[in-house]
Design a protein around this motif. Structure first.
Motif, mmCIF file in Angstrom:
data_model
loop_
_atom_site.group_PDB
_atom_site.id
_atom_site.type_symbol
_atom_site.label_atom_id
_atom_site.label_comp_id
_atom_site.label_asym_id
_atom_site.label_seq_id
_atom_site.Cartn_x
_atom_site.Cartn_y
_atom_site.Cartn_z
ATOM 1 N N TRP A 55 -1.265 -81.176 -25.480
ATOM 2 C CA TRP A 55 0.055 -81.695 -25.857
ATOM 3 C C TRP A 55 -0.010 -82.607 -27.077
ATOM 4 C CZ3 TRP A 55 1.869 -86.913 -24.648
ATOM 5 C CH2 TRP A 55 3.259 -87.068 -24.745
ATOM 6 N N MET A 56 -1.029 -83.443 -27.148
ATOM 7 C CA MET A 56 -1.147 -84.334 -28.296
ATOM 8 C C MET A 56 -2.606 -84.602 -28.650
ATOM 9 S SD MET A 56 0.863 -87.808 -29.136
ATOM 10 C CE MET A 56 2.410 -87.135 -28.626
ATOM 11 N N PRO A 57 -3.256 -83.613 -29.309
ATOM 12 C CA PRO A 57 -4.642 -83.838 -29.722
ATOM 13 C C PRO A 57 -4.689 -84.947 -30.768
ATOM 14 C CG PRO A 57 -3.774 -81.826 -30.716
ATOM 15 C CD PRO A 57 -2.723 -82.328 -29.772
ATOM 16 N N THR A 58 -5.651 -85.831 -30.630
ATOM 17 C CA THR A 58 -5.678 -86.987 -31.536
ATOM 18 C C THR A 58 -5.895 -86.598 -32.997
ATOM 19 O OG1 THR A 58 -6.752 -89.067 -32.033
ATOM 20 C CG2 THR A 58 -8.114 -87.437 -30.937
ATOM 21 N N ASP A 59 -6.739 -85.601 -33.242
ATOM 22 C CA ASP A 59 -6.933 -85.128 -34.629
ATOM 23 C C ASP A 59 -6.213 -83.786 -34.742
ATOM 24 O OD1 ASP A 59 -8.513 -87.334 -34.972
ATOM 25 O OD2 ASP A 59 -10.400 -86.240 -35.126
ATOM 26 N N PRO A 60 -5.025 -83.761 -35.361
ATOM 27 C CA PRO A 60 -4.235 -82.529 -35.324
ATOM 28 C C PRO A 60 -4.650 -81.475 -36.337
ATOM 29 C CG PRO A 60 -2.984 -84.313 -36.365
ATOM 30 C CD PRO A 60 -4.300 -84.895 -35.930
ATOM 31 N N MET A 61 -5.608 -81.806 -37.203
ATOM 32 C CA MET A 61 -5.925 -80.851 -38.264
ATOM 33 C C MET A 61 -7.401 -80.930 -38.646
ATOM 34 S SD MET A 61 -6.661 -80.772 -41.681
ATOM 35 C CE MET A 61 -6.045 -82.110 -42.671
ATOM 36 N N PHE A 62 -8.034 -79.786 -38.853
ATOM 37 C CA PHE A 62 -9.351 -79.731 -39.493
ATOM 38 C C PHE A 62 -9.316 -78.643 -40.558
ATOM 39 C CE2 PHE A 62 -10.747 -82.367 -36.040
ATOM 40 C CZ PHE A 62 -11.724 -83.140 -36.641
ATOM 41 N N ALA A 63 -10.140 -78.785 -41.590
ATOM 42 C CA ALA A 63 -10.019 -77.892 -42.745
ATOM 43 C C ALA A 63 -11.195 -76.934 -42.886
ATOM 44 C CB ALA A 63 -9.897 -78.728 -44.010
ATOM 45 N N ARG A 64 -10.932 -75.843 -43.587
ATOM 46 C CA ARG A 64 -11.961 -74.875 -43.941
ATOM 47 C C ARG A 64 -11.784 -74.502 -45.413
ATOM 48 N NH1 ARG A 64 -13.580 -76.497 -39.770
ATOM 49 N NH2 ARG A 64 -14.281 -75.342 -37.940
ATOM 50 N N TYR A 65 -12.822 -73.880 -46.012
ATOM 51 C CA TYR A 65 -12.801 -73.556 -47.449
ATOM 52 C C TYR A 65 -12.995 -72.053 -47.604
ATOM 53 C CZ TYR A 65 -13.450 -78.538 -47.453
ATOM 54 O OH TYR A 65 -13.269 -79.880 -47.204
ATOM 55 N N ALA A 66 -12.075 -71.393 -48.334
ATOM 56 C CA ALA A 66 -12.139 -69.929 -48.472
ATOM 57 C C ALA A 66 -13.311 -69.552 -49.379
ATOM 58 C CB ALA A 66 -10.832 -69.406 -49.039
ATOM 59 N N THR A 67 -14.222 -68.717 -48.849
ATOM 60 C CA THR A 67 -15.397 -68.309 -49.632
ATOM 61 C C THR A 67 -15.091 -67.081 -50.497
ATOM 62 O OG1 THR A 67 -16.169 -66.944 -47.805
ATOM 63 C CG2 THR A 67 -17.045 -69.201 -47.932
ATOM 64 N N ARG A 68 -13.956 -66.437 -50.236
ATOM 65 C CA ARG A 68 -13.525 -65.319 -51.097
ATOM 66 C C ARG A 68 -12.024 -65.144 -50.950
ATOM 67 N NH1 ARG A 68 -12.376 -61.116 -47.742
ATOM 68 N NH2 ARG A 68 -13.708 -60.678 -45.943
ATOM 69 N N ASP A 69 -11.420 -64.337 -51.826
ATOM 70 C CA ASP A 69 -9.984 -64.051 -51.709
ATOM 71 C C ASP A 69 -9.724 -63.350 -50.382
ATOM 72 O OD1 ASP A 69 -9.963 -64.871 -54.325
ATOM 73 O OD2 ASP A 69 -8.737 -63.192 -55.038
ATOM 74 N N ILE A 70 -8.610 -63.654 -49.748
ATOM 75 C CA ILE A 70 -8.277 -62.958 -48.499
ATOM 76 C C ILE A 70 -6.755 -62.936 -48.306
ATOM 77 C CG2 ILE A 70 -8.601 -65.070 -47.105
ATOM 78 C CD1 ILE A 70 -9.555 -63.223 -44.789
ATOM 79 N N ASP A 71 -6.252 -61.793 -47.815
ATOM 80 C CA ASP A 71 -4.841 -61.741 -47.386
ATOM 81 C C ASP A 71 -4.828 -62.158 -45.933
ATOM 82 O OD1 ASP A 71 -3.646 -60.894 -49.765
ATOM 83 O OD2 ASP A 71 -4.454 -58.871 -49.427
ATOM 84 N N PHE A 72 -4.198 -63.271 -45.669
ATOM 85 C CA PHE A 72 -4.328 -63.874 -44.341
ATOM 86 C C PHE A 72 -2.945 -64.113 -43.742
ATOM 87 C CE2 PHE A 72 -5.191 -67.566 -41.509
ATOM 88 C CZ PHE A 72 -6.152 -66.967 -40.700
#
Ligand code: HEM
Length: 415
Positions: free
Chosen positions: A297-314
């Motif tokens: 319901w309320m995770p303390t850290d609402p976001m984590f990031a990633r880095y695209a290693t190549r172009d992608i249609d997502f």
């Protein structure tokens, strides 16, 4: 004087106030409920260009995993299916924009296995995993958690009132992780105050690492100094000091602030619903689902990031190589495609895994320790404080924060 009485409460407060300058850069002044905006974003497309905070209406520059990187394009994902797909594709969505070098890179929590990928990540993670599996939770509980929890309650039991967010919830994880390193209580807050200055933390840890190399004990630094890693070419070696410090810094940063805020969120959710609190008090088996539901319901850290290693249609959006993808796991955790009445805190809903601890190969290493800390902490409050309730004359707790969410303060009465 007990050891815990050495803890300087005023210092604890300044280090653990979400509204204080310490947490300002992660959005501590954000006081609006972000979930309506995240629902709208999810409804208008699972992937949007921009960072989570910009898309939520916050224009300040914030600092968190994946931020700021002003020279990269940023995309954010809000649905369960798209977050799941990102977690399951670590080859395309890598945890770091740069390769990791524990022995010669800068010390810090990011220069650690958190930023590694593939086989390298698996080798390093396998070294510490055995100390964090579910049936190792008892080791943590008996050695460090139970003692800390009861000493903290001893400190305010006679007062009939307490502020639980900082004096209890914040203190438990920082004392658990520092005492598992063999750091004495009086230095635990020096460590917390030095987050962001890894060199200072390393100076506190250096003599402990040297002592455990001489004579191991039943603690985490001893596990690290005795661990042997197999390199890619098959040679085995003990971890260097730099590798031990990298693990230690990661565990400190990842394990203390998060568990504090999640315990406060869980406790607040229960105290704000006296009928639910009474049910948990009556049937202690309900404490586990109460914790799992708070994580969803309320995770303390609402976001984590990633880095695209190549172009992608997502999921309908073209993401160019080099972009940052922000996984808004808190929005995924309230996706109506997965949960009915997703905004309700309902401890009796059918249990399904959420993304509070992330997903894929980097799923939280410490999740069973975190759950144990919250369960033992709240369980002990219920055992020892009869008629535990929010103080009706004090300012009521509110949930605040952008990238580090938690309760303001939890003033309670008992007895
Ligand atoms: C309720 C408390 C906690 C929450 C909500 C939480 C959340 C998370 C999340 C979301 C991740 C994944 C990050 C990513 O995908 O990039 C993570 C990773 C991690 N967490 Fe936790 N965490 C908590 C407590 C802890 C504790 C108590 C410890 C250690 C004692 C810990 C140690 C770690 C480590 C080492 C990683 C990195 C794992 C890897 O890279 O393989 N966490 N945590």
């Amino acid at each position: 004087m007990t050891e815990i009485a050495i803890l300087d409460r005023a210092r604890l407060r300044s280090l653990f106030d979400l509204r204080g300058s310490y947490l300002a850069r992660t959005g501590g002044s954000f006081e609006t409920d972000p979930y309506p905006a995240w629902h709208r974003l999810r409804e208008t497309g699972p992937v949007h260009e921009g960072t989570v905070h910009e898309l939520t209406g916050v224009s300040e520059d914030l600092l968190f995993a994946g931020l700021p990187f002003p020279d990269r394009r940023h995309f954010s994902v809000f649905s369960w299916a798209a977050c799941d797909a990102a977690y399951r594709n670590p080859e395309v969505f890598a945890s770091s924009p740069d390769p990791v070098d524990l022995n010669s890179g800068a010390s810090g929590a990011l220069n650690s296995m958190l930023s590694m990928g593939g086989a390298e990540h698996r080798r390093y993670r396998a070294l510490v995993q055995p100390s964090f599996v579910p049936n190792r939770a008892e080791w943590w509980i008996h050695n460090w958690i139970e003692r800390t929890v009861h000493l903290l309650i001893d400190g305010f039991l006679a007062d009939g009132r307490a502020e639980l967010n900082v004096d209890f919830c914040a203190a438990i994880p920082v004392l658990t992780i520092t005492s598992s390193f063999g750091v004495p209580v009086e230095q635990a807050l020096d460590i917390r105050a030095s987050i962001g200055q890894p060199a200072k933390i390393i100076e506190i840890l250096r003599p402990i690492v040297a002592a455990r190399r001489e004579e191991p004990r039943d603690d985490l630094i001893s596990v690290l100094v005795q661990a042997e890693i197999t390199d890619e070419d098959g040679t085995r070696h003990r971890l260097s000091d730099a590798e031990v410090f990298s693990f230690s810094l990661l565990l400190l940063i990842a394990g203390s602030g998060t568990t504090w805020k999640q315990m406060g969120i869980t406790l607040t959710a229960l105290l704000q619903r006296p009928d639910v609190l009474a049910a948990v008090r009556e049937d202690r088996a309900l404490l586990r689902p109460a914790i799992e539901e708070s994580l969803r319901w309320m995770p303390t850290d609402p976001m984590f990031a990633r880095y695209a290693t190549r172009d992608i249609d997502f999921h309908g959006t073209h993401i160019p190589e080099g972009s940052v993808l922000h996984i808004c796991l808190a929005a995924a955790n309230r996706d109506p495609a997965r949960w009915d009445d997703a905004d309700a805190y309902d401890i009796r809903r059918q249990l399904k895994p959420s993304f509070a601890f992330g997903g894929g190969p980097h799923i939280c290493l410490g999740m069973h320790v975190a759950r144990a800390e919250i369960r033992i902490g709240i369980g002990a409050l219920l055992d020892r404080l009869p008629n535990l309730r929010l103080d009706p004359d004090a300012e009521q707790p509110r949930f605040i924060g952008m990238y580090e969410r938690g309760a303001t303060a939890i003033p309670v009465l008992f007895g």
